[in-house]
Write a protein that holds these residues in place. Sequence first.
Motif, short mmCIF file in Angstrom:
data_model
loop_
_atom_site.label_atom_id
_atom_site.label_comp_id
_atom_site.label_asym_id
_atom_site.label_seq_id
_atom_site.Cartn_x
_atom_site.Cartn_y
_atom_site.Cartn_z
N LYS A 102 10.38 7.40 -5.16
CA LYS A 102 9.67 6.21 -4.74
C LYS A 102 9.46 6.18 -3.24
O LYS A 102 10.34 6.60 -2.47
CB LYS A 102 10.47 4.97 -5.18
N ASP A 103 8.32 5.70 -2.81
CA ASP A 103 8.03 5.50 -1.39
C ASP A 103 9.17 4.67 -0.79
O ASP A 103 9.47 3.58 -1.28
CB ASP A 103 6.70 4.76 -1.26
N PRO A 104 9.82 5.15 0.27
CA PRO A 104 10.97 4.42 0.81
C PRO A 104 10.61 3.04 1.37
O PRO A 104 11.49 2.20 1.56
CB PRO A 104 11.48 5.35 1.92
N ARG A 105 9.34 2.79 1.60
CA ARG A 105 8.92 1.46 2.08
C ARG A 105 8.72 0.48 0.93
O ARG A 105 8.49 -0.70 1.15
CB ARG A 105 7.61 1.58 2.87
N HIS A 127 0.85 -1.18 0.00
CA HIS A 127 0.00 0.00 0.00
C HIS A 127 0.89 1.24 0.00
O HIS A 127 1.47 1.60 1.03
CB HIS A 127 -0.91 0.02 1.24
N PRO A 128 1.04 1.89 -1.15
CA PRO A 128 1.91 3.07 -1.21
C PRO A 128 1.41 4.17 -0.28
O PRO A 128 0.21 4.28 0.00
CB PRO A 128 1.81 3.51 -2.68
N ASP A 129 2.32 4.97 0.20
CA ASP A 129 1.99 6.12 1.03
C ASP A 129 1.08 7.05 0.24
O ASP A 129 1.34 7.35 -0.92
CB ASP A 129 3.29 6.84 1.42
N VAL A 130 0.01 7.49 0.88
CA VAL A 130 -0.92 8.38 0.17
C VAL A 130 -0.36 9.78 0.00
O VAL A 130 -0.86 10.58 -0.77
CB VAL A 130 -2.27 8.47 0.93
N VAL A 131 0.70 10.12 0.74
CA VAL A 131 1.34 11.41 0.59
C VAL A 131 2.21 11.39 -0.66
O VAL A 131 3.06 10.50 -0.80
CB VAL A 131 2.19 11.77 1.82
N PRO A 132 2.03 12.30 -1.59
CA PRO A 132 2.84 12.28 -2.82
C PRO A 132 4.33 12.39 -2.50
O PRO A 132 4.74 13.15 -1.63
CB PRO A 132 2.35 13.51 -3.60
#
Length: 277
Positions: A215-218, A206-211
């Motif tokens: 890339k999302d570090p997770r 589930h990508p971070d909803v914050v733009p």
Amino acid sequence: MTVDPEKLTVSPDCIHETSGSRDLSEHVCDAMYPHEPGGEFFHYTGRDAFKGIAANGVLWLAHLLKRIKEDEISTHADQHGYTGYTDPTKKTAYVNTLAKDLFYTSVTPIGAPNDGPMWGAFAEGGAGVRLRLRIEVDRDRQNGELRKIRYLVAGEKTLLNRINDDLSAAGFPEFLPWTTSKIGAFCLPKAIYGGEYEVRLLYKFHPDVVPHAQKDPRDLRENSGTFEYWKLPLNKDNDIASVTLLGIEAGPNADMAEIRSILARSGFSGVNLTRAP
């Protein structure tokens, strides 16, 4: 179960649960595609993939996009009339969007009667190996899902079909459960895949909803050059699933000396190696 009407939203297009309320959705989806209890399974693989598993101590969860043209997600969508998924003018693009954060690996139950075709299709005609794995998912803290693939028969009605038939007869729109896109990864047509006994371990990122500018570090997906994958460590605690390597069976046509050599250079040298019957 008892349905709380205060947690339902009725629109002209559908009925769905309010944000944060997923009990009914989970109940319906779990009834159609039950969670598989933890246990022992076989994972068939070729020699090159086995070398990677042995060298790094990880399984690769492959990107579902790798198989998106093989009736993935669209079988469930077609069964339940999700025309937004299956409109020929946008089907490919939208199905790809639904699958872009889904990663999986396939296993079969011990004793499944299709070991011959499995050796042929996934382990180089028996020149590869099959790993005997124990897989457990602690649903309170791990995010993987272990479910059998449901092989739909033409004309069959699922629980959700029957619910929506009743709603339609009463003049209501259909119920649309949460996690509809993800749960579709556990459904294939029996006419094509009915000879398989696949159990699928699935992980949805589930990508971070914050733009993010980057890339999302997770997001730990990697790229093999052919497809993306997510590493799942063996014999180590993690937040997807607990997967323990119990044994290795060389295929009926495998070179035992080659398999022993691969195993000797791995962290699994203490794992029992046998020849599959």
